[in-house]
Each structure stands twice: as C-alpha cells, then as structure tokens.
Write a protein that holds these residues in place. Structure first.
Motif, PDB file in Angstrom:
ATOM      1  N   UNK A  81      60.634 -38.045  19.563  1.00 54.65           N
ATOM      2  CA  UNK A  81      59.303 -38.439  20.035  1.00 54.65           C
ATOM      3  C   UNK A  81      58.337 -37.267  20.093  1.00 54.65           C
ATOM      4  N   UNK A  82      58.825 -36.049  19.934  1.00 56.40           N
ATOM      5  CA  UNK A  82      57.963 -34.887  20.032  1.00 56.40           C
ATOM      6  C   UNK A  82      57.606 -34.520  21.456  1.00 56.40           C
ATOM      7  N   UNK A  83      58.438 -34.923  22.402  1.00 59.22           N
ATOM      8  CA  UNK A  83      58.199 -34.650  23.822  1.00 59.22           C
ATOM      9  C   UNK A  83      59.029 -33.445  24.241  1.00 59.22           C
ATOM     10  N   UNK A  84      58.373 -32.459  24.840  1.00 60.38           N
ATOM     11  CA  UNK A  84      59.042 -31.194  25.149  1.00 60.38           C
ATOM     12  C   UNK A  84      59.294 -30.977  26.637  1.00 60.38           C
ATOM     13  N   UNK A  85      58.822 -31.869  27.475  1.00 61.70           N
ATOM     14  CA  UNK A  85      58.987 -31.689  28.923  1.00 61.70           C
ATOM     15  C   UNK A  85      59.720 -32.877  29.499  1.00 61.70           C
ATOM     16  N   UNK A  86      61.000 -32.691  29.734  1.00 61.58           N
ATOM     17  CA  UNK A  86      61.808 -33.735  30.358  1.00 61.58           C
ATOM     18  C   UNK A  86      62.557 -33.171  31.542  1.00 61.58           C
ATOM     19  N   UNK A  87      62.554 -33.893  32.646  1.00 63.93           N
ATOM     20  CA  UNK A  87      63.285 -33.478  33.851  1.00 63.93           C
ATOM     21  C   UNK A  87      64.185 -34.627  34.308  1.00 63.93           C
ATOM     22  N   UNK A  88      65.284 -34.281  34.954  1.00 60.35           N
ATOM     23  CA  UNK A  88      66.050 -35.241  35.736  1.00 60.35           C
ATOM     24  C   UNK A  88      65.637 -35.063  37.193  1.00 60.35           C
TER      25      UNK A  88
END
Length: 320
Positions: A81-88
């Motif tokens: 998706x081109x998403x670079x900021x993911x957090x749990x």
C-alpha cells in the motif's frame, strides 16, 4: 527528524488484514498523494483461523504462533500500500485477540476486550499527539459486525480522541491535539447488492464454492448514511496485493476474495464512510480532508522521527 506533512490520516483497526480489506484503496491513494498515513492495529490476530493447510499448525489451539506470523503479513501488506507508519497499540503483543463474541477468550488475561479502556486509550493518545492527524477512521459502535475487538477498537479510538484534546491530560504523552474529522467505515447497501449480483455471474469461474451474502459484509448501511466516497479504483491492484499478503486470512482471486469460510465476496476499490465529527463538504464528499484549512507550518514540538508507540510493522517482524 522529519517535518509533518500537510495532511495526516490515522486509521485504527482491530487485527492485521482488517485495514487492507476495509481501507486498502483509501490508504494507498492518500499515501501515493503524499499524506502521512498512520495505521494502529490493536492486536496481532492470534485467534484467527488459517487458510493454507501447510500453516494450520500456527493456530491458537496448536503452536499458538499465528500472531507472530501475522506481523510479517501486515508488514508486507503495508509495503504493497505504500504505507510507512504502522504501530501496534501499546507495542506488538500488548493486547491479545479476544476471539469471537461470547467465547472464553474474551475474558482471557491480556485480551483486548478485557483491557481497561483508559489504559488502552493512553497508548493511542501518544500516537495522536505525535502524528497530529486531522482525520481519524475507525469502526462504528458495533465494530461493523459485532466482533469484540472491533467494538473495543471503536471505543479506544473515540476515547483517545477525547483525551488527546484535553490540555490537562497526561502532558507527558505530548502536546494536546484535536482531531477535526472522524469517520466510520461503511458500505452502502445498494453497492453491496450490486457487487454480489456481479459475483453471482462470476462465481462459476472462481475457486470458491459459494458466495457470501450482503449481510456478511461489515458496515453495510442504508445509502443515505453515506457522507463520503473515496474512489480508489486507481489503486485496486495495491489493495488486492495487500489483501493477498494476509495469506493466512484472505484468498484473493481477481476482483473477488474469500476468508477462511471460503465464501466469496466482492473486493471494493471504491470505499465509503460516514462522517461523525466535522462538517461534510459536498454530497457526497470525495476527500476525507475536504473543508479542512491548510495545515499551519509545523512547530518544533510537531516534528517526528521514528515511531515511538509500538514501532513499525517491520520492527515488529524483526523482533519476533
């Protein structure tokens, strides 16, 4: 350190794969346009079923290793998706998948459903005050279809948005920030019905034995509830690739997919929302950021570096 871009979108989802199925086209569209897209996933999805037979050993009743595996699937989906900021939320594994409503897993120690609301919300407040999103996307109060983790994700997102704006609340978590627009995920009933009509015609050529029904799709509502339509058709391939990356949970075949029940559903590249905070601009809106004033130049307090609250999906994968 990196300055905040002009548009910032925060999405809160319950398990890995929820984001790609529900918002994949929207996430890809805004990421491609240069917006900061931040995804917070509340659990690792440890209680999920598994589609590929060679990975069936990962389930909770066998090796109980599905959550760690799904961290890697989510990282691959975010890359698609081109998403670079993911957090749990609270860090990888802080909250465990609660299983379907009414199961003993709901009350298991560490389950997301049993978590203290304000404690869980505090983890999201930290993200909100760091990223300073103008727009929040999450589920409706029923979580779209009644899953306890989806319901809890809604409650945590709403509570965190309230607390993040309170000047007196936990200044150690950052400067207060007010989210201007809040959306719930929706699917208009007419669109779902049209999609399933197309599916009925395509089904003989698909690898799925039967079709699901309109009522199996989370968030289906009367058309008049829809305030916002995001046309992600140009990013349909990215959405399909992200869904396929969640291979333990989703089987994608062209414009169709099935979960572990093997019941086919349409893959929607146009995604729909109901605005519940803020003023809609247009009927319907075609931009989640419609009506928002241009962002002010970032202050020093608004600059961001590496994600703090839970790390990126890639970091989680490396840690397992």
């Amino acid at each position: 350190m990196m300055e905040l871009p002009a548009r910032r979108l925060l999405l809160v989802h319950a398990h890995p794969d929820d984001e790609s199925i529900t918002n994949g086209a929207t996430m890809a569209k805004y990421a491609a346009e240069g917006a900061r897209v931040t995804l917070v996933t509340c659990t690792l999805g440890e209680e999920g079923e598994v589609i590929p037979p060679d990975l069936a050993r990962l389930t909770a009743d066998r090796e109980d290793a599905l959550g760690a595996h799904r961290v890697g699937e989510l990282a691959a989906a975010m890359k698609a998706l081109g998403v670079h900021d993911h957090r749990f939320l609270g860090g990888p594994g802080r909250y465990r998948d609660s299983g379907m409503m009414g199961l003993p897993q709901n009350r298991r120690e560490g389950s997301f459903w049993s978590a203290d609301l304000d404690e869980a919300a505090a983890h999201l407040v930290e993200v909100i005050r760091e990223v300073r999103p103008q727009v929040l996307v999450t589920y409706d109060p029923d979580g779209g279809y009644g899953h306890p983790d989806h319901i809890k994700a809604h409650r945590v997102a709403v509570r965190a948005a309230e607390l993040a704006a309170e000047r007196a609340y936990r200044r150690d978590l950052g400067e207060p920030h007010t989210i201007e627009k809040v959306y719930w995920n929706r699917v208009p009933r007419s669109v779902a019905e049209e999609g399933f009509a197309r599916l009925d015609r395509a089904l003989p050529d698909l690898p799925f034995p039967r079709a699901a029904s309109v009522d199996d799709v989370p968030g289906v509502v009367a058309d008049e509830r829809i305030t916002t339509v995001i046309d992600g058709s140009a990013h349909a391939d990215e959405k399909a690739a992200a869904m396929a990356a969640h291979a333990t949970q989703v089987d994608v075949s062209g414009a169709w997919f099935a979960l572990s029940n093997r019941l086919a559903q349409p893959l929607f590249a146009v995604e729909y929302f109901e605005l519940v905070r803020g003023t809609p601009v247009g009927t319907p809106e075609t931009d989640l950021f419609a009506g928002l004033a241009p962002a002010r130049p970032p202050r020093a307090a608004d600059t961001i570096g590496a994600p703090r609250a839970g790390g990126t999906a890639d970091e989680g994968a490396a840690a397992r």
